[in-house]
Design a protein around this motif. Structure first.
Motif, short mmCIF file in Angstrom:
data_model
loop_
_atom_site.label_atom_id
_atom_site.label_comp_id
_atom_site.label_asym_id
_atom_site.label_seq_id
_atom_site.Cartn_x
_atom_site.Cartn_y
_atom_site.Cartn_z
N GLN A 1 60.34 36.55 46.58
CA GLN A 1 61.48 37.47 46.61
C GLN A 1 61.06 38.87 46.13
O GLN A 1 61.45 39.87 46.73
N ARG B 1 61.05 42.29 48.37
CA ARG B 1 61.81 43.49 47.98
C ARG B 1 60.90 44.72 47.98
O ARG B 1 61.27 45.78 48.48
N ASP C 1 69.18 41.61 49.84
CA ASP C 1 70.04 40.56 49.29
C ASP C 1 70.13 39.37 50.26
O ASP C 1 70.11 38.21 49.84
N LEU D 1 67.83 38.57 52.42
CA LEU D 1 66.52 37.89 52.39
C LEU D 1 66.40 36.98 51.17
O LEU D 1 65.89 35.86 51.27
N ASP D 2 66.87 37.46 50.03
CA ASP D 2 66.87 36.63 48.81
C ASP D 2 67.65 35.34 49.06
O ASP D 2 67.19 34.24 48.71
N ALA D 3 68.82 35.51 49.66
CA ALA D 3 69.68 34.34 49.92
C ALA D 3 69.02 33.38 50.91
O ALA D 3 69.08 32.15 50.73
N ILE E 1 65.79 32.98 51.43
CA ILE E 1 64.67 32.30 50.75
C ILE E 1 65.21 31.15 49.91
O ILE E 1 64.67 30.04 49.94
N GLU E 2 66.29 31.44 49.17
CA GLU E 2 66.91 30.39 48.35
C GLU E 2 67.34 29.20 49.22
O GLU E 2 67.11 28.05 48.87
#
Lengths: 169, 197
Positions: free
Chosen positions: A69, A73, B29, B31-33, B35-36
Motif C-alpha cells: 500500500q 501510494r 484510497d 487501491l488500498d481498499a 489490496i485489502e
C-alpha cells in the motif's frame, strides 16, 4: 456409452458448483455417473480435490500488505507529479510555438522594412534576418543530431537517474 | 417521486464500473481498499503458481504496481478479480522470462523444492491432526503437479471461477482449461486415494 458422453460428463463435472447447470443436465449426469465407473471416479476425485484445495489456508502477511500500500501510494504520487509536469511541458511548448511564430512574423516584417529603407532586395534581407535569428537553434539541433548521447549522457540523463534513485530510497 | 423517476432513468453504477473509474483516476484510497479485499486471493494464486513465498511476495507487489499503471485499461465489463488475476499471471510470466525459464514448469523453489508454506489452520489441532496429515500429503502431491495444471485447479476450486473466465485469464481455449483440470485431478489421484485410506 460414447466418447461424447464421457466428454459431456467431464464438462458438466467441471462446471458444476460454480456455473448454472440445468436440471436436465444434472439428471443426465447423475444417471451417467451411476453407470460409468470411470466418470464416477473422476467426479469423486474432482470433489475431493476441491475440498482439499479450499482447506489450504494461505494468507498475505499484514507487513506485505502495508508495504504494498505504501509503495503504491508513493508510485501514484510520482505518476501524478509526472502527469502534471507533462501538462506544464505541453503548455510551455504551445506557448513557445505560438510566440516563435509571432516573433518570426514580426522579424520578417522588420526585415522588409529595413530592406526598403536601406535599398536592398527584400527577398534576401527578410529570410536573412530570420535565418540569423534561427541560427543558434539550427546549430544546436545539428549538434544533437550528430552527437545525441555525449551531450545528454553526462548531465541530464544521469541527473534524472540520480533523482529517481533518490526517490526510490 | 422525481428522485425515483431519475433513479429509474439513470442506471446504478456497478461495482466494477466504480473500480474502473477509480483506477482511471489512480485513486489511492480505492487501491488500498482493493489490496485489502483481494490480498489473500492474489497471494494464494501467486504462491500456487510460483511455489515460492518470497517470489510470490515480490510478484504480489509487482502486480499491484501494474494495476496502478495499467488501471486505465480495465473497462469494468468483466469481474475485477479476473482482470487482477490476469495481471498476476502476466507478471509471473514476465518473471519467468527474466529468469530465462522456458515454461511455468520450471518455476520451483530453488532451495528445497517444497513449494508451499501455508500456515497450519484450524480451531483445534487435536481434532484436525489426521486431516492435517492428509493435507500435508496433498500439498506435497500438489507441489509435484505441473504449474500449468496447478494454476487452473487453484482458479477453479479456490477462486471459484467459471471455465470461460479461466480461459480468458490465461488466454487459452475453454477445451484446454477442461483438459488441464482433468489432467490436474488425475495427477493428484494417488494422493487422494492415499488420503482416503
Amino acid at each position: 456409452m460414447t466418447d461424447h458422453d464421457h466428454e459431456r460428463a467431464i464438462d458438466l463435472i467441471a462446471r458444476q458448483g460454480v456455473e448454472d447447470v440445468s436440471t436436465p443436465d444434472l439428471t443426465w449426469l447423475e444417471s451417467h455417473v451411476a453407470l460409468c465407473p470411470e466418470c464416477a471416479g473422476y467426479a469423486e476425485d474432482f470433489g475431493r480435490t476441491g475440498q482439499l484445495l479450499r482447506s489450504v489456508a494461505i494468507t498475505a502477511s499484514p507487513a506485505l500488505v502495508m508495504t504494498t500500500q505504501a509503495r503504491l501510494r508513493a508510485r501514484a504520487l510520482y505518476l501524478q507529479e509526472q502527469r502534471s509536469r507533462l501538462v506544464l511541458i505541453a503548455i510551455s511548448f504551445c506557448i513557445g510555438a505560438m510566440s516563435s511564430a509571432l516573433s518570426a512574423w514580426l522579424w520578417w516584417r522588420f526585415g522588409g522594412w529595413v530592406a526598403q529603407h536601406v535599398g536592398l532586395p527584400t527577398a534576401i534581407v527578410e529570410p536573412g534576418i530570420l535565418l540569423f535569428l534561427l541560427l543558434p537553434a539550427i546549430v544546436i539541433a545539428g549538434l544533437l543530431l550528430a552527437f545525441p548521447r555525449p551531450v545528454f549522457e553526462g548531465a541530464l540523463l544521469s541527473g534524472l537517474a540520480r533523482e529517481r534513485e533518490g526517490e526510490i530510497r | 417521486m422525481i428522485a425515483t423517476a431519475f433513479s429509474l432513468l439513470v442506471p446504478m453504477e456497478t461495482e466494477e464500473a466504480q473500480i474502473a473509474r477509480g483506477l482511471r483516476r489512480r485513486d489511492p484510497d480505492l487501491l488500498d481498499a482493493l489490496i485489502e479485499q483481494y490480498q489473500h486471493r492474489l497471494m494464494r494464486y501467486l504462491l500456487h503458481l510460483t511455489g515460492n513465498r518470497a517470489v510470490a511476495e515480490d510478484l504480489f507487489q509487482e502486480t499491484w504496481l501494474r494495476v496502478l499503471e495499467k488501471g486505465h485499461l480495465y473497462d469494468g465489463r468483466n469481474r475485477f478479480v479476473t482482470w487482477l488475476m490476469s495481471i498476476g499471471h502476466n507478471v509471473a510470466i514476465d518473471h519467468l522470462r527474466k529468469r530465462n525459464l522456458s515454461s511455468l514448469d520450471e518455476m520451483k523453489d530453488p532451495e528445497d523444492g517444497t513449494p508451499f508454506e501455508p500456515p497450519a489452520s484450524g480451531p483445534s489441532p487435536f481434532d484436525l491432526a489426521s486431516a492435517q496429515q492428509q493435507q500435508e500429503k496433498f500439498q506435497e502431491a500438489l507441489a509435484q503437479v505441473a504449474p500449468i495444471f496447478r494454476e487452473v485447479l487453484v482458479l477453479r476450486f479456490q477462486e471459484q471461477m467459471k471455465l470461460e473466465e479461466i480461459a480468458q485469464l490465461i488466454r487459452i481455449p475453454v477445451s484446454t482449461v477442461k483438459t488441464r483440470i482433468y489432467r490436474g485431478v488425475q495427477a493428484l489421484r494417488p494422493a487422494l486415494k492415499g488420503g482416503a485410506q
